[in-house]
Design a protein around this motif. Sequence first.
Motif, PDB file in Angstrom:
ATOM      1  N   LYS A   1       1.007  -1.119   0.319  1.00  0.00           N
ATOM      2  CA  LYS A   1       0.141   0.193  -0.246  1.00  0.00           C
ATOM      3  C   LYS A   1       0.755   1.197  -0.078  1.00  0.00           C
ATOM      4  O   LYS A   1       0.637   2.192  -1.120  1.00  0.00           O
ATOM      5  CB  LYS A   1      -0.843  -0.208   1.017  1.00  0.00           C
ATOM      6  N   THR A   2       2.009   1.106   0.899  1.00  0.00           N
ATOM      7  CA  THR A   2       2.544   2.218   0.881  1.00  0.00           C
ATOM      8  C   THR A   2       3.979   2.281   0.116  1.00  0.00           C
ATOM      9  O   THR A   2       5.415   3.375   0.247  1.00  0.00           O
ATOM     10  CB  THR A   2       2.893   3.179   2.622  1.00  0.00           C
ATOM     11  N   GLY A   3       4.727   1.607   0.247  1.00  0.00           N
ATOM     12  CA  GLY A   3       5.919   1.392  -0.590  1.00  0.00           C
ATOM     13  C   GLY A   3       6.811   1.399  -0.127  1.00  0.00           C
ATOM     14  O   GLY A   3       7.742   1.114  -0.150  1.00  0.00           O
ATOM     15  N   SER A   4       6.436   1.438   1.396  1.00  0.00           N
ATOM     16  CA  SER A   4       7.353   1.424   2.410  1.00  0.00           C
ATOM     17  C   SER A   4       8.625   0.010   2.469  1.00  0.00           C
ATOM     18  O   SER A   4       7.842  -0.602   3.129  1.00  0.00           O
ATOM     19  CB  SER A   4       7.014   2.886   3.523  1.00  0.00           C
ATOM     20  N   LEU A   5      10.089   0.259   2.932  1.00  0.00           N
ATOM     21  CA  LEU A   5      10.981  -1.057   3.498  1.00  0.00           C
ATOM     22  C   LEU A   5      10.842  -1.018   5.483  1.00  0.00           C
ATOM     23  O   LEU A   5      10.450  -2.027   5.388  1.00  0.00           O
ATOM     24  CB  LEU A   5      11.310  -0.874   2.598  1.00  0.00           C
ATOM     25  N   ALA A   6      10.172   0.195   5.411  1.00  0.00           N
ATOM     26  CA  ALA A   6      10.111  -0.177   7.447  1.00  0.00           C
ATOM     27  C   ALA A   6       8.843  -0.609   7.230  1.00  0.00           C
ATOM     28  O   ALA A   6       7.816   0.080   6.846  1.00  0.00           O
ATOM     29  CB  ALA A   6      10.632   1.812   8.028  1.00  0.00           C
TER      30      ALA A   6
END
Length: 96
Positions: free
Chosen positions: A38-43
């Motif tokens: 959804k966000t593309g964040s790796l964290a």
Amino acid sequence: ESVTLAVPRFWSPPIHNNELMTRDQAMSIGSCITPDPKTGSLARGDNCPPSERTIFVAIASYRDWQCRYTVESIFNRAKNPDRVRVAVVDQIVVEE
């Protein structure tokens, strides 16, 4: 391929009242090998499956000409070398 990895500053004054960071703080620093859909964040914290979490290894090397073998060994021995992230601070004397 580019990988984004958030790590703490190399050195800072004592923080967290000289206590270990909490699990939540540690999870916010770590990364996942696949981004959040959804966000593309790796964290991704706990939303990252354990099998996809990265492993961060920090090495302070002082005049250690064998450090490269240590790094090679880390990757050669890793069950999942694609999840390993290594940072080396190589302290050398230029004249030597």
